[in-house]
Design a protein around this motif. Structure first.
Motif, PDB file in Angstrom:
ATOM      1  N   ASN A   1      48.349 -45.147  99.035  1.00 54.14           N
ATOM      2  CA  ASN A   1      48.951 -45.814  98.090  1.00 54.14           C
ATOM      3  C   ASN A   1      50.424 -45.344  97.683  1.00 54.14           C
ATOM      4  N   LYS A   2      51.268 -44.672  97.857  1.00 52.44           N
ATOM      5  CA  LYS A   2      52.124 -43.987  96.613  1.00 52.44           C
ATOM      6  C   LYS A   2      53.219 -44.579  96.531  1.00 52.44           C
ATOM      7  N   GLU A   3      53.512 -46.066  97.192  1.00 60.21           N
ATOM      8  CA  GLU A   3      54.259 -46.697  96.752  1.00 60.21           C
ATOM      9  C   GLU A   3      53.743 -47.234  95.200  1.00 60.21           C
ATOM     10  N   ALA A   4      52.585 -47.546  95.297  1.00 56.77           N
ATOM     11  CA  ALA A   4      51.813 -48.520  94.577  1.00 56.77           C
ATOM     12  C   ALA A   4      51.852 -47.279  92.898  1.00 56.77           C
ATOM     13  N   ILE A   5      52.108 -46.090  93.614  1.00 54.01           N
ATOM     14  CA  ILE A   5      51.159 -45.034  92.458  1.00 54.01           C
ATOM     15  C   ILE A   5      52.763 -44.967  91.302  1.00 54.01           C
ATOM     16  N   ASP A   6      53.457 -44.438  92.812  1.00 52.97           N
ATOM     17  CA  ASP A   6      54.439 -44.578  91.814  1.00 52.97           C
ATOM     18  C   ASP A   6      55.284 -45.519  90.840  1.00 52.97           C
ATOM     19  N   LYS A   7      55.534 -46.538  91.462  1.00 56.61           N
ATOM     20  CA  LYS A   7      55.437 -48.127  90.842  1.00 56.61           C
ATOM     21  C   LYS A   7      54.348 -47.852  89.062  1.00 56.61           C
ATOM     22  N   ALA A   8      53.080 -47.712  89.583  1.00 54.40           N
ATOM     23  CA  ALA A   8      52.274 -47.258  88.429  1.00 54.40           C
ATOM     24  C   ALA A   8      52.766 -46.886  87.404  1.00 54.40           C
ATOM     25  N   ILE A   9      53.405 -44.605  88.159  1.00 57.31           N
ATOM     26  CA  ILE A   9      53.432 -44.283  86.803  1.00 57.31           C
ATOM     27  C   ILE A   9      54.749 -45.029  85.750  1.00 57.31           C
ATOM     28  N   GLU A  10      55.615 -45.524  86.243  1.00 50.69           N
ATOM     29  CA  GLU A  10      57.210 -46.629  85.673  1.00 50.69           C
ATOM     30  C   GLU A  10      56.979 -47.216  84.948  1.00 50.69           C
ATOM     31  N   LYS A  11      55.458 -47.915  85.018  1.00 56.75           N
ATOM     32  CA  LYS A  11      55.209 -48.856  84.106  1.00 56.75           C
ATOM     33  C   LYS A  11      54.089 -48.737  83.541  1.00 56.75           C
ATOM     34  N   GLY A  12      54.286 -47.117  82.890  1.00 58.46           N
ATOM     35  CA  GLY A  12      53.099 -46.607  82.434  1.00 58.46           C
ATOM     36  C   GLY A  12      51.702 -46.075  82.511  1.00 58.46           C
ATOM     37  N   ASN A  13      51.219 -46.642  83.775  1.00 56.58           N
ATOM     38  CA  ASN A  13      49.830 -46.325  83.874  1.00 56.58           C
ATOM     39  C   ASN A  13      49.343 -44.982  83.158  1.00 56.58           C
ATOM     40  N   LYS A  14      48.576 -44.841  82.656  1.00 54.80           N
ATOM     41  CA  LYS A  14      47.814 -43.140  82.242  1.00 54.80           C
ATOM     42  C   LYS A  14      46.461 -42.870  82.895  1.00 54.80           C
ATOM     43  N   ASN A  15      45.711 -43.982  83.871  1.00 59.59           N
ATOM     44  CA  ASN A  15      44.315 -43.561  84.469  1.00 59.59           C
ATOM     45  C   ASN A  15      44.386 -43.720  85.761  1.00 59.59           C
ATOM     46  N   TRP A  16      44.422 -42.705  85.924  1.00 58.13           N
ATOM     47  CA  TRP A  16      43.961 -42.385  88.184  1.00 58.13           C
ATOM     48  C   TRP A  16      42.801 -41.985  88.035  1.00 58.13           C
ATOM     49  N   VAL A  17      42.397 -42.165  89.400  1.00 58.43           N
ATOM     50  CA  VAL A  17      40.661 -42.341  89.861  1.00 58.43           C
ATOM     51  C   VAL A  17      41.266 -42.116  91.741  1.00 58.43           C
ATOM     52  N   GLY A  18      40.319 -40.782  91.920  1.00 58.14           N
ATOM     53  CA  GLY A  18      39.826 -40.469  92.678  1.00 58.14           C
ATOM     54  C   GLY A  18      38.830 -42.108  93.269  1.00 58.14           C
ATOM     55  N   GLY A  19      39.363 -41.994  95.289  1.00 59.64           N
ATOM     56  CA  GLY A  19      37.507 -43.013  95.412  1.00 59.64           C
ATOM     57  C   GLY A  19      36.602 -42.667  95.442  1.00 59.64           C
ATOM     58  N   ASN A  20      35.958 -43.917  96.487  1.00 61.88           N
ATOM     59  CA  ASN A  20      34.396 -43.276  96.724  1.00 61.88           C
ATOM     60  C   ASN A  20      34.945 -42.718  97.623  1.00 61.88           C
ATOM     61  N   CYS A  21      34.157 -41.079  98.008  1.00 67.14           N
ATOM     62  CA  CYS A  21      34.527 -40.589  99.164  1.00 67.14           C
ATOM     63  C   CYS A  21      34.135 -40.817 100.533  1.00 67.14           C
ATOM     64  N   THR A  22      33.457 -41.849 100.702  1.00 70.31           N
ATOM     65  CA  THR A  22      33.575 -42.030 101.850  1.00 70.31           C
ATOM     66  C   THR A  22      35.034 -43.196 101.951  1.00 70.31           C
ATOM     67  N   VAL A  23      34.909 -44.398 101.059  1.00 72.68           N
ATOM     68  CA  VAL A  23      36.221 -44.956 101.013  1.00 72.68           C
ATOM     69  C   VAL A  23      37.421 -44.329 101.531  1.00 72.68           C
TER      70      VAL A  23
END
Ligand code: NAP
Length: 371
Positions: A115-137
């Motif tokens: 989901n790199k595209e979504a991450i880039d868009k979220a940065i542009e929109k000012g998102n500040k909280n980023w979380v790694g997913g569950n390990c098995t997911v």
């Protein structure tokens, strides 16, 4: 250089993160500071160039001096500290390995190969909280990335075999202690010892009061535990629930077709690396050779293992993948119990792609855009 505060650097995930950051020379492009919930004021040599003095991880005034805070400390810490920091108008980026924030609308689950595209868009929109997913997911999504890209998946049932290290550094030590206590109970082992007598000694030890099980609450060495994380009202464990909701959140964030995931999560006596037996319902008939090609070529980390006994035994195990970024995927075959049902077995190091690597890469994404 951006000031990056790292909390939880000596835990299971944190130690692997620091190791990876050294391997990739990440410390050269950041001004790193280290925090501790238990040893502030102490000196540590984490950076090659200098000793660092540990800062107090509960001191909000020190934390808000950072541009980015990266926490591998656990969910209780996130619950306790993030809100007060935001109350103090701290507008830095919070990067986290714990599950606490994952389903919040103002937090993004990061797995950049997906989901790199979504991450880039979220940065542009000012998102500040980023979380790694569950390990098995995270491990499952990378393992079947090829099928996701082709929108071939209708649903997944995941049966997991999760290592002790998934529960943290202390639990890993408890597994080793249990192993020692079991083998210690066999001091009379001789070539002509009766196997039933030896087995009886082991059973007596693992079910006795003196057997160490403070953290797991049950024998793990020589046994297994069919429940991980809290009990939910619908009969699922929280770990099983995460499989479905987090997969959907990650896929939808990037415009992929979402699918249901459910199954059974089991703790086994492996030290490190989680394995998963996946039953995948495909939404159409697809030739097995093409499925193999899709899986094998999806991303640089899949290590495709042909479905034969010799290669499966050699490559598809925690012993074979621990400490490696590659994710082994094999036992790929169509199941005989229904239409378009695919069987896949995958093993990956949950401390690398399942925890430290997505947050390490997120830190790099943030430092590369020079906030
Ligand atoms: P952990 O090994 O239990 O470490 C957490 C903290 O425990 C450390 O930062 C340390 O904090 C403290 N600690 C106390 N005694 C310790 C000791 N003897 N050795 C090392 N640390 C000790 O936890 P973790 O497994 O890294 O998990 C951290 C977060 O990541 C959790 O929210 C977890 O759910 C999540 N996560 C874990 C995994 C995994 O596979 N383990 C995978 C994905 C996500 P101080 O230095 O401040 O005392």
């Amino acid at each position: 250089m951006l000031k990056v505060g790292i909390i939880g650097w000596r835990g299971m995930v944190g130690s692997v993160l620091i190791q990876r950051m050294h391997e990739e020379n990440d410390f050269e492009s950041i001004d790193a500071h280290f925090f501790s919930t238990s040893q502030s004021g102490g000196k540590v040599r984490i950076l090659k160039s200098q000793e660092s003095t540990l800062l107090d991880a509960f001191d909000a005034d020190e934390l808000i001096k950072m541009d980015i805070l990266l926490s591998c400390q656990g969910g209780d810490y996130t619950k306790k500290m993030l809100h007060p920091l935001r109350e103090k108008n701290w507008s830095g980026h919070w990067v986290d390995a714990a599950s606490t924030l994952r389903m919040n609308s103002d937090a993004m689950i990061v797995l950049d190969p997906i989901n790199k595209e979504a991450i880039d868009k979220a940065i542009e929109k000012g998102n500040k909280n980023w979380v790694g997913g569950n390990c098995t997911v995270s491990l499952m999504l990378l393992a079947i990335h090829g099928l996701i890209k082709k929108d071939l998946v209708e649903w997944v049932s995941s049966m997991t075999y999760q290592a002790a290290s998934g529960a943290g550094a202390q639990n890993m030590k408890e597994l080793l202690i249990q192993m020692g206590e079991l083998s210690g109970s066999l001091d009379n082992i001789k070539p002509d010892s009766s196997i039933l007598d030896l087995d009886k000694d082991v059973q007596l030890m693992m079910n006795s009061e003196r057997f160490t099980k403070k953290l797991f609450n049950a024998p793990l060495a020589g046994s297994l535990i069919p429940w991980i994380d809290e009990e939910l009202e619908n009969g699922q464990s929280r770990e099983e629930w995460k499989g479905g909701v987090e997969t959907n959140k990650i896929l939808k964030s990037n415009g992929h077709k979402a699918f249901n995931v459910d199954g059974l999560c089991v703790r086994i006596g492996a030290m490190r690396s989680h394995s998963q037996a996946l039953t995948i319902k495909l939404n159409k008939d697809y030739p097995i050779k093409e499925i193999e090609l899709l899986i094998a070529s999806a991303n640089p980390w899949v290590n495709f293992v042909p479905n034969n006994k010799e290669k499966s035994i050699k490559n598809l195990s925690p012993a074979a993948v621990s400490g490696k970024l590659s994710i082994s995927v094999g036992r790929v075959r169509k199941l005989n119990v229904g239409e378009n049902l695919l069987s896949v077995f995958t093993v990956g190091d949950q401390l690398l792609w399942g925890a430290a690597e997505p947050v390490r890469r997120m830190l790099n994404i943030l430092t590369n855009i020079k906030l």
